[in-house]
Design a protein around this motif. Structure first.
Motif, PDB file in Angstrom:
ATOM      1  N   CYS A 139       0.899  -1.164  -0.049  1.00  0.00           N
ATOM      2  CA  CYS A 139      -0.015   0.148  -0.284  1.00  0.00           C
ATOM      3  C   CYS A 139       0.900   1.223  -0.087  1.00  0.00           C
ATOM      4  O   CYS A 139       0.546   2.122  -0.627  1.00  0.00           O
ATOM      5  CB  CYS A 139      -1.046   0.029   1.280  1.00  0.00           C
ATOM      6  SG  CYS A 139      -2.359  -1.079   1.137  1.00  0.00           S
ATOM      7  N   ASP A 140       2.106   1.203   0.813  1.00  0.00           N
ATOM      8  CA  ASP A 140       2.595   2.535   0.948  1.00  0.00           C
ATOM      9  C   ASP A 140       3.400   2.555  -0.553  1.00  0.00           C
ATOM     10  O   ASP A 140       3.693   3.787  -0.954  1.00  0.00           O
ATOM     11  CB  ASP A 140       4.058   2.219   1.956  1.00  0.00           C
ATOM     12  CG  ASP A 140       3.409   2.950   3.084  1.00  0.00           C
ATOM     13  OD1 ASP A 140       2.443   3.661   3.260  1.00  0.00           O
ATOM     14  OD2 ASP A 140       3.870   2.426   4.293  1.00  0.00           O
ATOM     15  N   VAL A 141       3.680   1.515  -1.250  1.00  0.00           N
ATOM     16  CA  VAL A 141       4.508   1.667  -2.476  1.00  0.00           C
ATOM     17  C   VAL A 141       3.465   2.293  -3.663  1.00  0.00           C
ATOM     18  O   VAL A 141       3.785   3.377  -4.338  1.00  0.00           O
ATOM     19  CB  VAL A 141       4.922   0.125  -3.179  1.00  0.00           C
ATOM     20  CG1 VAL A 141       5.406   0.367  -4.619  1.00  0.00           C
ATOM     21  CG2 VAL A 141       6.244  -0.062  -2.202  1.00  0.00           C
ATOM     22  N   LEU A 142       2.462   1.545  -3.653  1.00  0.00           N
ATOM     23  CA  LEU A 142       1.321   2.088  -4.536  1.00  0.00           C
ATOM     24  C   LEU A 142       1.036   3.476  -4.299  1.00  0.00           C
ATOM     25  O   LEU A 142       0.800   4.595  -5.244  1.00  0.00           O
ATOM     26  CB  LEU A 142      -0.052   1.469  -4.492  1.00  0.00           C
ATOM     27  CG  LEU A 142       0.179  -0.376  -4.921  1.00  0.00           C
ATOM     28  CD1 LEU A 142      -1.260  -1.007  -4.437  1.00  0.00           C
ATOM     29  CD2 LEU A 142       0.528  -0.138  -6.326  1.00  0.00           C
ATOM     30  N   ALA A 143       0.777   3.945  -2.898  1.00  0.00           N
ATOM     31  CA  ALA A 143       0.488   5.444  -2.614  1.00  0.00           C
ATOM     32  C   ALA A 143       1.727   6.444  -3.168  1.00  0.00           C
ATOM     33  O   ALA A 143       1.399   7.414  -3.550  1.00  0.00           O
ATOM     34  CB  ALA A 143       0.184   5.695  -1.212  1.00  0.00           C
ATOM     35  N   GLY A 144       3.042   5.994  -2.846  1.00  0.00           N
ATOM     36  CA  GLY A 144       4.104   6.672  -3.307  1.00  0.00           C
ATOM     37  C   GLY A 144       3.969   6.974  -4.553  1.00  0.00           C
ATOM     38  O   GLY A 144       4.293   8.128  -5.124  1.00  0.00           O
ATOM     39  N   VAL A 145       3.917   5.825  -5.542  1.00  0.00           N
ATOM     40  CA  VAL A 145       3.848   5.989  -7.054  1.00  0.00           C
ATOM     41  C   VAL A 145       2.798   6.955  -7.586  1.00  0.00           C
ATOM     42  O   VAL A 145       3.092   7.819  -8.525  1.00  0.00           O
ATOM     43  CB  VAL A 145       3.855   4.478  -7.598  1.00  0.00           C
ATOM     44  CG1 VAL A 145       3.650   4.918  -8.990  1.00  0.00           C
ATOM     45  CG2 VAL A 145       5.064   3.800  -7.395  1.00  0.00           C
ATOM     46  N   ALA A 146       1.662   6.906  -6.899  1.00  0.00           N
ATOM     47  CA  ALA A 146       0.701   7.648  -7.453  1.00  0.00           C
ATOM     48  C   ALA A 146       0.905   9.193  -7.166  1.00  0.00           C
ATOM     49  O   ALA A 146       0.554   9.878  -8.077  1.00  0.00           O
ATOM     50  CB  ALA A 146      -0.793   7.165  -6.803  1.00  0.00           C
ATOM     51  N   VAL A 147       1.181   9.294  -6.040  1.00  0.00           N
ATOM     52  CA  VAL A 147       1.462  10.935  -5.484  1.00  0.00           C
ATOM     53  C   VAL A 147       2.782  11.386  -6.301  1.00  0.00           C
ATOM     54  O   VAL A 147       2.621  12.596  -6.677  1.00  0.00           O
ATOM     55  CB  VAL A 147       1.794  11.121  -4.138  1.00  0.00           C
ATOM     56  CG1 VAL A 147       2.198  12.545  -3.920  1.00  0.00           C
ATOM     57  CG2 VAL A 147       0.514  10.505  -3.553  1.00  0.00           C
ATOM     58  N   LEU A 148       3.697  10.573  -6.849  1.00  0.00           N
ATOM     59  CA  LEU A 148       4.544  11.030  -7.609  1.00  0.00           C
ATOM     60  C   LEU A 148       4.424  11.152  -8.919  1.00  0.00           C
ATOM     61  O   LEU A 148       4.665  12.337  -9.690  1.00  0.00           O
ATOM     62  CB  LEU A 148       5.926   9.925  -7.487  1.00  0.00           C
ATOM     63  CG  LEU A 148       6.916   9.753  -6.274  1.00  0.00           C
ATOM     64  CD1 LEU A 148       7.736   8.716  -6.702  1.00  0.00           C
ATOM     65  CD2 LEU A 148       7.871  11.126  -6.530  1.00  0.00           C
ATOM     66  N   VAL A 149       3.375  10.390  -9.590  1.00  0.00           N
ATOM     67  CA  VAL A 149       3.008  10.657 -10.813  1.00  0.00           C
ATOM     68  C   VAL A 149       2.202  12.183 -10.766  1.00  0.00           C
ATOM     69  O   VAL A 149       2.542  12.914 -11.892  1.00  0.00           O
ATOM     70  CB  VAL A 149       2.002   9.554 -11.154  1.00  0.00           C
ATOM     71  CG1 VAL A 149       1.276   9.918 -12.636  1.00  0.00           C
ATOM     72  CG2 VAL A 149       2.842   8.452 -11.438  1.00  0.00           C
ATOM     73  N   GLN A 150       1.367  12.494  -9.857  1.00  0.00           N
ATOM     74  CA  GLN A 150       0.704  13.647  -9.768  1.00  0.00           C
ATOM     75  C   GLN A 150       1.689  14.835  -9.784  1.00  0.00           C
ATOM     76  O   GLN A 150       1.689  15.788 -10.492  1.00  0.00           O
ATOM     77  CB  GLN A 150      -0.214  13.758  -8.367  1.00  0.00           C
ATOM     78  CG  GLN A 150      -0.848  15.069  -8.211  1.00  0.00           C
ATOM     79  CD  GLN A 150      -2.135  15.127  -9.492  1.00  0.00           C
ATOM     80  OE1 GLN A 150      -2.621  14.332  -9.702  1.00  0.00           O
ATOM     81  NE2 GLN A 150      -2.126  16.586  -9.915  1.00  0.00           N
ATOM     82  N   GLY A 151       2.724  14.777  -8.967  1.00  0.00           N
ATOM     83  CA  GLY A 151       3.670  16.000  -8.706  1.00  0.00           C
ATOM     84  C   GLY A 151       4.425  16.082 -10.192  1.00  0.00           C
ATOM     85  O   GLY A 151       4.603  17.050 -10.468  1.00  0.00           O
ATOM     86  N   LEU A 152       5.047  14.924 -10.729  1.00  0.00           N
ATOM     87  CA  LEU A 152       5.743  15.099 -12.067  1.00  0.00           C
ATOM     88  C   LEU A 152       4.711  15.721 -13.209  1.00  0.00           C
ATOM     89  O   LEU A 152       5.342  16.578 -13.850  1.00  0.00           O
ATOM     90  CB  LEU A 152       6.167  13.651 -12.433  1.00  0.00           C
ATOM     91  CG  LEU A 152       7.364  13.277 -11.462  1.00  0.00           C
ATOM     92  CD1 LEU A 152       7.746  11.813 -11.851  1.00  0.00           C
ATOM     93  CD2 LEU A 152       8.483  14.067 -11.631  1.00  0.00           C
ATOM     94  N   ALA A 153       3.523  15.264 -13.271  1.00  0.00           N
ATOM     95  CA  ALA A 153       2.554  15.663 -14.162  1.00  0.00           C
ATOM     96  C   ALA A 153       2.332  17.249 -13.810  1.00  0.00           C
ATOM     97  O   ALA A 153       2.404  18.047 -15.085  1.00  0.00           O
ATOM     98  CB  ALA A 153       1.160  15.098 -14.092  1.00  0.00           C
ATOM     99  N   MET A 154       2.472  17.735 -12.818  1.00  0.00           N
ATOM    100  CA  MET A 154       2.347  19.403 -12.626  1.00  0.00           C
ATOM    101  C   MET A 154       3.621  19.899 -12.961  1.00  0.00           C
ATOM    102  O   MET A 154       3.518  21.096 -13.482  1.00  0.00           O
ATOM    103  CB  MET A 154       1.715  19.472 -11.120  1.00  0.00           C
ATOM    104  CG  MET A 154       0.330  18.851 -10.832  1.00  0.00           C
ATOM    105  SD  MET A 154      -0.058  18.671  -8.805  1.00  0.00           S
ATOM    106  CE  MET A 154      -0.238  20.533  -8.714  1.00  0.00           C
ATOM    107  N   ARG A 155       4.516  19.333 -12.259  1.00  0.00           N
ATOM    108  CA  ARG A 155       6.048  20.080 -12.485  1.00  0.00           C
ATOM    109  C   ARG A 155       6.217  20.178 -13.976  1.00  0.00           C
ATOM    110  O   ARG A 155       6.839  21.138 -14.429  1.00  0.00           O
ATOM    111  CB  ARG A 155       6.837  19.189 -11.787  1.00  0.00           C
ATOM    112  CG  ARG A 155       8.283  20.230 -11.655  1.00  0.00           C
ATOM    113  CD  ARG A 155       9.372  19.548 -10.750  1.00  0.00           C
ATOM    114  NE  ARG A 155      10.514  20.051 -10.714  1.00  0.00           N
ATOM    115  CZ  ARG A 155      10.872  21.503 -10.288  1.00  0.00           C
ATOM    116  NH1 ARG A 155       9.959  22.264  -9.647  1.00  0.00           N
ATOM    117  NH2 ARG A 155      12.203  22.027 -10.382  1.00  0.00           N
ATOM    118  N   GLN A 156       6.040  19.046 -14.762  1.00  0.00           N
ATOM    119  CA  GLN A 156       6.469  19.128 -16.003  1.00  0.00           C
ATOM    120  C   GLN A 156       5.301  19.579 -17.091  1.00  0.00           C
ATOM    121  O   GLN A 156       5.511  19.379 -18.619  1.00  0.00           O
ATOM    122  CB  GLN A 156       6.826  17.292 -16.627  1.00  0.00           C
ATOM    123  CG  GLN A 156       7.982  17.149 -15.779  1.00  0.00           C
ATOM    124  CD  GLN A 156       9.243  17.669 -15.895  1.00  0.00           C
ATOM    125  OE1 GLN A 156       9.452  18.346 -16.816  1.00  0.00           O
ATOM    126  NE2 GLN A 156       9.893  17.870 -14.714  1.00  0.00           N
TER     127      GLN A 156
END
Length: 428
Positions: free
Chosen positions: A93-110
């Motif tokens: 669960c921690d791995v899945l949550a971490g990947v999901a939030v990373l994708v959101q942050g990268l999508a916004m930054r890029q």
């Protein structure tokens, strides 16, 4: 299947001899770090949406879709935690949550998408995170009693909640400042990294899970539903527990409009920014930590503990509701601290009561089910809070005052129920 048969269905692991042992520390450490990142994320989430849309309805809807999967799926997450390794569930669960939030942050930054696309992605991540938490919550609450001596369970809950809330107020206290300095995308990325660190720490926890005995009917899905229903029947037969959970659900419902409108209160009433939004949330968390420490030190017995819990359930919502009538930031901080103190004390005693009263092989199901019942109205409260905010022109005193009054009436009704008083005063 009878309760006697249930309690004998799965072997128990040898009890740990010390509270502060290696496995409990690894779990505690990982959750502490991930909570810091997650609170910074929540502040960035609320203020980014407010600045982008100025819509209380949209903030409420996002909170709703984030919470709804957990409410609907928590009983099944609890059953899953009783059938599979709780430690592995927590790690995944921690791995899945971490990947999901990373994708959101990268999508916004890029700038992968336009504003509409980013908001849509935020909805997807919020829903996905809610599904993950439906499995994570029952697993971690069911795992803690297996990692510490039984007689130190209340202390372990206090330590776990202490670390969580210490991380919460640390993340909230700096989250608003970091939002101004770094912006939402970088805070999202930091949150994702903390989840991955938490998973790495938890991977070293010893996993002594013993699979339950297979059911004779050989139908996995039917057995899964049957086991989930066992948890429901176990709770339903206990009138005091059942009635209290209904009251808790109503209290959570009344609290949600206040939390949805808190960013508007900070900016429009206090004339402050994201940093003060973080400070007010941090004050609630500091109060909760004080409540956790009190719960670990005080040894309230039976009727005294029961009435103390009722008093805490009255004081917590009323103190937070009073914030809506305050225009002085420091007074708002003091009321937030008082609210957190009352509810922190209540939460530790209640969680310990529930964990101690539930057979180990039913613990995941029962705690997951109680989470669903207690939070069943939370998504509706979030959606309603956003709608009422826009409908009333962000009338903070009206909404905060109404929520506090209704919470007090529900708690007083609880105090008149003999079964609820007996449940709160039972031996833990």
């Amino acid at each position: 299947m009878s309760e006697v048969e249930i309690s004998e269905a799965a072997p128990r692991r040898p009890a740990p001899s010390r509270l502060w042992n290696r496995d409990f520390f690894l779990l505690w450490q990982g959750q502490t770090v991930s909570q810091i990142g997650n609170q910074a994320f929540m502040i960035a989430f609320a203020f980014w949406v407010k600045e982008a849309t100025n819509s209380a309805t949209l903030i409420g809807l996002l909170m709703t879709v984030s919470t709804l999967p957990g409410v609907l799926l928590a009983p099944f997450g609890g059953t899953f935690a009783d059938r599979h390794s709780r430690i592995r569930i927590i790690i995944v669960c921690d791995v899945l949550a971490g990947v999901a939030v990373l994708v959101q942050g990268l999508a916004m930054r890029q700038s992968w998408f336009g504003m509409d696309g980013l908001i849509t992605l935020l909805f997807v991540v919020a829903i996905f995170d809610g599904i993950v938490r439906a499995f994570f919550g029952p697993a971690i609450n069911a795992a803690i009693p297996d990692l510490v001596p039984q007689e130190r369970l209340a202390a372990a809950n206090s330590l776990n909640q202490f670390s969580a809330q210490t991380s919460v107020f640390a993340g909230q206290a700096v989250g608003g400042v970091l939002y101004r300095l770094l912006g939402a995308p970088l805070l999202f990325i930091v949150d994702g990294i903390t989840f991955l660190f938490s998973a790495a720490s938890e991977a070293f926890v010893a996993d002594t899970f013993q699979p339950p005995q297979a059911r004779a009917d050989g139908a996995p899905f039917k057995a899964f539903l049957h086991e989930t229903a066992e948890g429901l029947r176990w709770v339903w037969r206990r009138a005091g527990m059942r009635d209290f959970v209904v009251v808790a659900s109503l209290l959570n419902f009344f609290a949600m409009p206040m939390f949805v409108l808190l960013p508007f209160y900070v900016q429009d009433t206090l004339k402050a920014g994201a940093d003060w939004y973080g400070f007010i949330l941090a004050a609630v968390s500091v109060g909760a930590v004080a409540g956790f420490l009190l719960a670990g030190v005080l040894r309230l017995q039976r009727a005294v503990r029961g009435w103390t819990l009722v008093a805490g359930l009255l004081l917590g919502p009323l103190a937070f509701a009073a914030i809506g009538f305050v225009r002085v930031p420091l007074l708002a901080l003091a009321l937030s601290f008082l609210s957190g103190l009352a509810l922190g004390l209540v939460n530790i005693y209640l969680l310990t009561l529930l964990q101690a009263a539930t057979p180990p092989e039913l613990r995941g199901r029962v705690l997951g089910l109680l989470g669903t019942l207690g939070g069943g109205l939370v998504p509706l409260g979030m959606a309603l809070g956003g709608w009422l905010g826009d409908l009333t022109g962000k009338n903070i005193p009206l909404i905060f005052g109404g929520a506090g009054l209704l919470s007090a009436l529900v708690t007083l009704a609880l105090a008149t129920r003999k079964e609820c008083r007996e449940f709160l005063a039972q031996d833990s």
